[in-house]
Scaffold this motif. Structure first.
Motif, mmCIF file in Angstrom:
data_model
loop_
_atom_site.group_PDB
_atom_site.id
_atom_site.type_symbol
_atom_site.label_atom_id
_atom_site.label_comp_id
_atom_site.label_asym_id
_atom_site.label_seq_id
_atom_site.Cartn_x
_atom_site.Cartn_y
_atom_site.Cartn_z
ATOM 1 N N TYR A 69 0.816 -1.225 0.000
ATOM 2 C CA TYR A 69 0.000 0.000 0.000
ATOM 3 C C TYR A 69 0.839 1.260 0.000
ATOM 4 O O TYR A 69 0.307 2.342 0.181
ATOM 5 C CB TYR A 69 -0.996 -0.010 1.156
ATOM 6 C CG TYR A 69 -0.371 0.159 2.520
ATOM 7 C CD1 TYR A 69 0.121 -0.920 3.218
ATOM 8 C CD2 TYR A 69 -0.287 1.416 3.100
ATOM 9 C CE1 TYR A 69 0.693 -0.762 4.451
ATOM 10 C CE2 TYR A 69 0.284 1.583 4.348
ATOM 11 C CZ TYR A 69 0.761 0.490 5.020
ATOM 12 O OH TYR A 69 1.328 0.662 6.248
ATOM 13 N N ALA A 140 -5.243 -0.379 -1.916
ATOM 14 C CA ALA A 140 -5.029 1.052 -1.697
ATOM 15 C C ALA A 140 -5.465 1.407 -0.284
ATOM 16 O O ALA A 140 -6.550 1.040 0.155
ATOM 17 C CB ALA A 140 -5.825 1.875 -2.705
ATOM 18 N N MET A 141 -4.589 2.133 0.425
ATOM 19 C CA MET A 141 -4.955 2.669 1.733
ATOM 20 C C MET A 141 -5.646 4.002 1.493
ATOM 21 O O MET A 141 -5.136 4.849 0.768
ATOM 22 C CB MET A 141 -3.693 2.862 2.574
ATOM 23 C CG MET A 141 -3.955 3.294 3.994
ATOM 24 S SD MET A 141 -4.745 2.021 4.979
ATOM 25 C CE MET A 141 -3.324 1.078 5.529
ATOM 26 N N THR A 142 -6.811 4.179 2.071
ATOM 27 C CA THR A 142 -7.555 5.417 1.820
ATOM 28 C C THR A 142 -8.549 5.645 2.959
ATOM 29 O O THR A 142 -8.566 4.906 3.943
ATOM 30 C CB THR A 142 -8.292 5.329 0.465
ATOM 31 O OG1 THR A 142 -8.940 6.567 0.200
ATOM 32 C CG2 THR A 142 -9.323 4.216 0.464
ATOM 33 N N CYS B 10 0.210 6.949 -4.776
ATOM 34 C CA CYS B 10 -1.180 6.486 -4.684
ATOM 35 C C CYS B 10 -2.073 7.036 -5.789
ATOM 36 O O CYS B 10 -3.206 6.580 -5.932
ATOM 37 C CB CYS B 10 -1.783 6.884 -3.344
ATOM 38 S SG CYS B 10 -0.815 6.365 -1.929
ATOM 39 N N ARG B 13 -5.681 11.972 -4.904
ATOM 40 C CA ARG B 13 -6.442 11.744 -3.672
ATOM 41 C C ARG B 13 -6.938 13.094 -3.155
ATOM 42 O O ARG B 13 -6.284 14.109 -3.333
ATOM 43 C CB ARG B 13 -5.559 11.086 -2.601
ATOM 44 C CG ARG B 13 -5.073 9.688 -2.954
ATOM 45 C CD ARG B 13 -6.206 8.706 -3.029
ATOM 46 N NE ARG B 13 -5.716 7.370 -3.306
ATOM 47 C CZ ARG B 13 -5.383 6.491 -2.353
ATOM 48 N NH1 ARG B 13 -5.479 6.823 -1.078
ATOM 49 N NH2 ARG B 13 -4.955 5.293 -2.675
ATOM 50 N N GLU B 17 -7.206 13.467 2.920
ATOM 51 C CA GLU B 17 -6.312 12.363 3.302
ATOM 52 C C GLU B 17 -4.948 12.860 3.756
ATOM 53 O O GLU B 17 -4.126 12.066 4.197
ATOM 54 C CB GLU B 17 -6.129 11.404 2.108
ATOM 55 C CG GLU B 17 -7.390 10.653 1.734
ATOM 56 C CD GLU B 17 -7.119 9.493 0.780
ATOM 57 O OE1 GLU B 17 -5.947 9.254 0.434
ATOM 58 O OE2 GLU B 17 -8.093 8.836 0.372
ATOM 59 N N HIS B 58 0.902 12.216 3.598
ATOM 60 C CA HIS B 58 -0.253 11.456 3.120
ATOM 61 C C HIS B 58 -0.729 10.532 4.247
ATOM 62 O O HIS B 58 -0.589 9.311 4.188
ATOM 63 C CB HIS B 58 0.093 10.674 1.849
ATOM 64 C CG HIS B 58 -1.133 10.207 1.125
ATOM 65 N ND1 HIS B 58 -1.088 9.453 -0.014
ATOM 66 C CD2 HIS B 58 -2.446 10.412 1.380
ATOM 67 C CE1 HIS B 58 -2.322 9.195 -0.417
ATOM 68 N NE2 HIS B 58 -3.162 9.760 0.412
ATOM 69 N N SER B 60 -3.563 9.416 5.484
ATOM 70 C CA SER B 60 -4.532 8.326 5.318
ATOM 71 C C SER B 60 -4.274 7.527 4.051
ATOM 72 O O SER B 60 -5.183 6.893 3.522
ATOM 73 C CB SER B 60 -5.951 8.899 5.280
ATOM 74 O OG SER B 60 -6.211 9.588 6.465
ATOM 75 N N GLY B 61 -3.050 7.564 3.557
ATOM 76 C CA GLY B 61 -2.703 6.788 2.374
ATOM 77 C C GLY B 61 -1.405 6.051 2.599
ATOM 78 O O GLY B 61 -1.324 5.211 3.485
ATOM 79 N N CYS B 62 -0.364 6.431 1.842
ATOM 80 C CA CYS B 62 0.904 5.713 1.925
ATOM 81 C C CYS B 62 1.767 6.180 3.089
ATOM 82 O O CYS B 62 2.834 5.642 3.328
ATOM 83 C CB CYS B 62 1.666 5.868 0.615
ATOM 84 S SG CYS B 62 1.972 7.597 0.157
#
Lengths: 190, 90
Positions: A69, A140-142, B10, B13, B17, B58, B60-62
Motif C-alpha cells: 500500500y 489502496a490505503m484510503t 497512490c 487523492r 487524506e 499522506h 490516510s494513504g501511503c
C-alpha cells in the motif's frame, strides 16, 4: 492477578446482521465479517531496495495474501491465527531487509461483494475503483468517509476492507447504510 | 485550497487524506546558530501569494512525506514529489 477474565471476542460479533434495504435481487451487496486470522504489518528497512519478490515468503501462499500500500509497506494477511512465536519465526525469511509487526489484534477484515460494489464504495472514497484502474489483487490505503481502511480487490465484484478493530463496527454500519439502495445482506457469522 | 493532490505513490487523492506541515523551503539552523535564528526557524513564516512549496503528509494513504508545489492564490498544483526523492530535510 486479573480482576476479571479476558475474553477473545470477534470485533464484529455484536454488529448488525441480516438483510436490509431494497428488496432487489440483481445488484445486492453482501457484507461478510471475515475470520480474524493473522495480519502482519511489514516495513522495509532503509535502502533495502525492491522487496517485491521477498515478501510473499512470509505469507500463507493464498492469492491476495500480500497487500502492498505504499513504498516499502505491506500487509500480509491470512485466515489462520498465528501465535507470536510463529510470527517471530518468519523474521529470518526477510533476511534483515524488513521487519514484521503483528497487527492481528488491531485490524479486522470485512468482505464486500455484489454487482454494485464499486458504486457503494465510491460513496466513501475518492479512489478510482474501476477494474481497468484497480485490477484484482490491487490494494489502496484510503479513507472511507472518515475511517481509514485498506481496500483490496479480490475479484471483479468483490473487495476486502482492512480496518482498525475499534472502527470496524462503525464502518460496518456505514457500509450497510451505503448499500441500502441496492439491498444488503450482512453476515457476521453468528 | 486545492482539493486533489496527485500523490506519486497512490495517484490523485482528496486533500482530506493529507496533513499539511508547512513551508518546505526553510532549513534547520546549526545547533549553535543563536536564539534569533532558532526563533525564526520555529515561529516565523512567510505568507506568500502565488507559488509555494510545502511539506504534506499522506496520513490516510501511503504515510509518506511529500513536497507539494502549489499556488496559494489560484489553488493550482504544479508538482508533487516524495520528500526523500528531493533530498528535502527539515
Amino acid at each position: 492477578m486479573a480482576d476479571f477474565a479476558l475474553l477473545h471476542r470477534p470485533a464484529l460479533a455484536d454488529a448488525k446482521s441480516g438483510s436490509f434495504g431494497a428488496p432487489s435481487t440483481g445488484a445486492r451487496i453482501t457484507l461478510t465479517a471475515l475470520p480474524e486470522g493473522h495480519v502482519m504489518h511489514v516495513l522495509a528497512s532503509r535502502g533495502s531496495g525492491d522487496l517485491t519478490a521477498l515478501i510473499p515468503r512470509i505469507g500463507d501462499g493464498a492469492s491476495h495474501a500480500v497487500r502492498p500500500y505504499g513504498p516499502g509497506q505491506w500487509f500480509v494477511i491470512g485466515d489462520a491465527p498465528l501465535a507470536a512465536a510463529e510470527i517471530f519465526a518468519k523474521t529470518p525469511l526477510l533476511e534483515g531487509k524488513a521487519s514484521i509487526s503483528d497487527q492481528g489484534h488491531g485490524r479486522v477484515r470485512i468482505g464486500i461483494s455484489g454487482a454494485s460494489v464499486e458504486a457503494v464504495l465510491a460513496k466513501g472514497t475518492a479512489v478510482d475503483l474501476a477494474l481497468s484502474n484497480f485490477p484484482v489483487g490491487h490494494s489502496a490505503m484510503t479513507l472511507i468517509g472518515h475511517i481509514s481502511a485498506l481496500i483490496s480487490r479480490t475479484g471483479p465484484e468483490s473487495f476486502e476492507l482492512l480496518v482498525l478493530r475499534g472502527f470496524a463496527e462503525s464502518l460496518w454500519d456505514e457500509l450497510i447504510q451505503m448499500s441500502l439502495e441496492f439491498g444488503v445482506d450482512a453476515r457476521t457469522g453468528k | 485550497m486545492a482539493s486533489l493532490i496527485a500523490c506519486p505513490h497512490c495517484g490523485p487523492r482528496p486533500k482530506e487524506e493529507f496533513t499539511v506541515r508547512g513551508d518546505a523551503g526553510i532549513t534547520r539552523p546549526a545547533p549553535d546558530a543563536g536564539e534569533d535564528a532558532w526563533y525564526a526557524y520555529v515561529y516565523l513564516r512567510d505568507n506568500p501569494r502565488g507559488r509555494h512549496k510545502e511539506h504534506w503528509h499522506h496520513t490516510s494513504g501511503c504515510r509518506r512525506w511529500l513536497v507539494v508545489e502549489r499556488d496559494t492564490m489560484t489553488h493550482a498544483i504544479y508538482t508533487v514529489t516524495d520528500a526523500s526523492a528531493e533530498g528535502e530535510t527539515a
